[in-house]
Design an enzyme around this catalytic site. Structure first.
Site, PDB file in Angstrom:
ATOM      1  N   ASP A   1       0.837  -1.088   0.091  1.00  0.00           N
ATOM      2  CA  ASP A   1      -0.117   0.086   0.140  1.00  0.00           C
ATOM      3  C   ASP A   1       0.667   1.265  -0.150  1.00  0.00           C
ATOM      4  OD1 ASP A   1      -1.953   2.010   0.596  1.00  0.00           O
ATOM      5  OD2 ASP A   1      -1.986   1.573   2.558  1.00  0.00           O
TER       6      ASP A   1
ATOM      7  N   ASP B   1     -10.821 -14.982 -16.016  1.00  0.00           N
ATOM      8  CA  ASP B   1     -11.762 -15.364 -15.022  1.00  0.00           C
ATOM      9  C   ASP B   1     -12.929 -16.160 -15.626  1.00  0.00           C
ATOM     10  OD1 ASP B   1     -12.205 -14.800 -12.251  1.00  0.00           O
ATOM     11  OD2 ASP B   1     -14.249 -13.875 -12.982  1.00  0.00           O
TER      12      ASP B   1
ATOM     13  N   ASP C   1      -2.125  -0.994  -3.793  1.00  0.00           N
ATOM     14  CA  ASP C   1      -2.373  -0.292  -4.761  1.00  0.00           C
ATOM     15  C   ASP C   1      -1.255  -0.376  -5.903  1.00  0.00           C
ATOM     16  OD1 ASP C   1      -0.206   1.310  -3.732  1.00  0.00           O
ATOM     17  OD2 ASP C   1      -1.810   2.080  -2.577  1.00  0.00           O
TER      18      ASP C   1
ATOM     19  N   GLU D   1      -8.827 -19.679 -16.106  1.00  0.00           N
ATOM     20  CA  GLU D   1      -9.325 -20.112 -15.010  1.00  0.00           C
ATOM     21  C   GLU D   1     -10.328 -21.113 -15.247  1.00  0.00           C
ATOM     22  OE1 GLU D   1     -11.412 -19.129 -10.597  1.00  0.00           O
ATOM     23  OE2 GLU D   1     -12.199 -18.376 -12.536  1.00  0.00           O
TER      24      GLU D   1
ATOM     25  N   ASP E   1      -4.085   4.015   2.661  1.00  0.00           N
ATOM     26  CA  ASP E   1      -5.348   3.871   3.082  1.00  0.00           C
ATOM     27  C   ASP E   1      -5.532   2.486   3.464  1.00  0.00           C
ATOM     28  OD1 ASP E   1      -5.128   2.371   0.692  1.00  0.00           O
ATOM     29  OD2 ASP E   1      -6.620   3.480  -0.381  1.00  0.00           O
TER      30      ASP E   1
HETATM   31  C1  NOJ Z   1     -12.912 -16.488  -9.954  1.00  0.00           C
HETATM   32  C2  NOJ Z   1     -12.190 -15.388  -9.087  1.00  0.00           C
HETATM   33  O1  NOJ Z   1     -11.148 -16.037  -9.017  1.00  0.00           O
HETATM   34  C3  NOJ Z   1     -12.869 -15.446  -7.889  1.00  0.00           C
HETATM   35  O2  NOJ Z   1     -12.218 -14.482  -6.945  1.00  0.00           O
HETATM   36  C4  NOJ Z   1     -14.174 -14.880  -8.155  1.00  0.00           C
HETATM   37  O3  NOJ Z   1     -15.177 -14.456  -7.108  1.00  0.00           O
HETATM   38  C5  NOJ Z   1     -15.095 -15.237  -9.322  1.00  0.00           C
HETATM   39  N1  NOJ Z   1     -14.017 -15.821 -10.090  1.00  0.00           N
HETATM   40  C6  NOJ Z   1     -15.938 -14.645  -9.818  1.00  0.00           C
HETATM   41  O4  NOJ Z   1     -15.525 -13.715 -10.743  1.00  0.00           O
END
Ligand code: NOJ
Length: 533
Positions: free
Chosen positions: A34, A213, A42, A274, A38
């Site tokens: 950080d 994601d 970041d 992922e 705050d």
């Molecule tokens: C996978 C991400 O790694 C996770 O942290 C997130 O909550 C979900 N996808 C939804 O985007």
């Protein structure tokens, strides 16, 4: 010895394109460093800590979402995918971070969230207002039953509760995660066009690649049929055997082909998906030659502390990836799962968990392909048991407070000093509290200690980069006693792990590195791994 600042290479020592053998370091942006005091990490904080990442010896970073967001799911609810949230800095901070990382030979990859947006995305406001082009970007349906008062189907959210929410005009929208994360309708070409704009936006700024994601989520089964929900079950885990209508429909591969086409129009850019699917073959479909470059392989992360389970995970992963010609990735921890130092301490004490975590890292880093480290792995950070009143993960509330969520693996990084916030921030009020007993785990405490986990990772990464024994791809199993595994890489590296509770004879070879102290009697102790050449 480590790389000189000007050694930015795009090929590995073996001549492969960089991402095929890279060690990626996942920076959970809220929790790494950080700079503005705050209590939340970041971009400027990461930039200031680049010399540390260079010293550690990683090849690339993966930054979790730093885009404008109401932070309901800590940034995985994106309101504007082409900007920086003021909490994390500015676009200029991002550009400066990329420039400095590149000057140190470190690539920068960022998160893409194509399955859903935030409910505060400008399009979603229009979508709620009524039918039209904005609503057509999301998955809106009429309800069932009298007056459409029942959700359109029985799908559950991954975080618990129903996957549908009703808007004032009586229509329902789909959200596989929280209600503040409406799913996009990937049958609408506008949605793909917008993702392409986002990809080009970050690539044009010098970004080296993406982590995608929920990469299995964008295509749902046609007609959105009901799922088999076992009686009494609320949150239903991710898909099983391709039978879950919420995920992994064939059309999702068209999305990845589009992403790959855009990436390939720039030199040496990459994407890792992922992908939570059941079965190595289904995973391999995401990394066919015209789809994503890499997919996270969670097999090691899911394996218990058991040599046979590790071996099975390794074999199955290599076989599946070889069939499609993609490199394998290896993951032990991330921001969604309990850290491995804590997982391996189940049925054992914390020190044993840490010893096993070090040994597992040596297996991970000896395997052919790509390794993803999670910030703090190199310090052997454990999960933190946080009190109820500080929990922030939406999973906690959505599960009716039955699941504690993922905050325990997201506690800020301890850099130096004797007490919280350990130089993570100048503020004592960090976004999650830090334990009082982490002084011995800080970077400062571990940096000069040759026996620390940090020193082990630094040496391992240096050997992986420079020692000829790591030379080529491939792996052969070497005979090993019960409870152990040993494999040899074609260029000569032998990695042996003793996951049993008794010492075993040391395999032959010159010792390169050991995950823990070795006794003078020449045995390989329990919960220890070695590299021999
Ligand atoms: C996978 C991400 O790694 C996770 O942290 C997130 O909550 C979900 N996808 C939804 O985007």
């Amino acid at each position: 010895m480590h790389r000189s600042p000007d050694s930015r290479t795009t090929t590995s020592p073996r001549g492969d394109v960089w991402w095929k053998t890279a060690v990626f370091y996942q920076v959970y942006v809220r929790s790494f460093a950080d700079a503005d005091g705050d209590g939340v990490g970041d971009l400027a904080g990461i930039r200031a800590r680049l010399p540390y990442l260079h010293l550690l010896g990683v090849d690339a970073l993966w930054l979790t979402p730093f885009y404008p967001s109401p932070m309901v799911d800590h940034g995985y609810d994106v309101a504007d995918p082409r900007d920086v949230d003021p909490l994390f800095g500015t676009l200029a901070d991002f550009d400066a971070l990329v420039a400095d990382a590149h000057a140190l030979g470190i690539k920068v990859t960022v998160d893409l969230v194509p399955n859903h947006t935030s409910d505060r995305h400008v399009d979603f406001a229009g979508a709620v207002a009524g039918p039209g082009p904005e609503r057509a970007r999301y998955v809106f349906r009429d309800g069932r039953g009298d007056g459409g008062a029942e959700p359109p189907n029985n799908w559950r959210s991954i975080f618990g509760g129903p996957a549908w929410t009703r808007v004032p005009d009586g229509s329902w929208y789909l959200h596989l995660f929280t209600a503040e994360q409406p799913d996009l309708d990937w049958t609408n070409p506008e949605v793909a066009a917008d993702l392409e704009r986002t990809i080009r936006f970050w690539l044009d700024r010098g970004t080296d690649g993406f982590r995608i994601d929920v990469a299995h989520g964008m295509a749902k089964a046609a007609g959105l049929p009901d799922m088999d929900v076992p009686a009494g079950v609320d949150a239903v885990p991710n898909q099983r055997d391709g039978q879950d209508p919420r995920f992994d429909a064939e059309e999702v591969h068209d999305v990845h082909r589009m992403i790959r086409r855009v990436l390939d129009s720039y030199p040496e850019r990459m994407a890792v998906g992922e992908v939570w699917v059941d079965g190595d073959e289904r995973l391999a479909r995401y990394v066919r030659p015209d789809e994503l470059n890499l997919a996270f392989n969670f097999r090691l992360l899911q394996a218990d502390w058991d040599a046979a389970a590790f071996r099975e995970a390794i074999d199955a992963s290599l076989t599946a990836m070889l069939a499609v010609g993609a490199p394998t990735t290896w993951v032990l921890s991330n921001h969604d799962v309990v850290r491995h130092a804590t997982r391996y301490a189940v049925d054992a004490d914390e020190a044993t968990g840490r010893r096993r975590a070090r040994a597992a890292a040596m297996v991970q880093l000896a395997l052919p392909g790509v390794a993803y480290l999670y910030y703090g792995d190199e310090l052997a950070l454990p999960n933190v048991d946080l009190p109820d009143e500080v929990l922030q993960d939406p999973v906690w509330e959505r599960s009716g407070r039955t699941e504690r969520g993922r905050d325990g693996e997201r506690v800020p990084m301890p850099w130096s000093g004797e007490k919280p916030p350990y130089d993570f921030s100048s503020s004592a009020r960090t976004w999650l509290p830090m334990p009082d007993d982490w002084a011995h785990l800080t970077v400062e405490a571990q940096l000069e200690d040759p026996d620390s986990t940090l020193s082990l990772y630094r040496r391992a990464l240096e050997l992986r980069r420079e020692h000829p024994a790591f030379g080529r791809d491939g792996l052969e199993w070497f005979s090993a006693p019960a409870g152990c595994l040993a494999f040899r890489r074609p260029a000569g590296l032998l990695c042996a792990l003793n996951a049993s509770s008794e010492p075993v004879p040391m395999p032959p070879g010159d010792l390169l590195l050991a995950s823990g102290p070795l006794p003078p009697d020449g045995t390989l102790p329990a919960d220890t791994a070695v590299w021999l050449a």
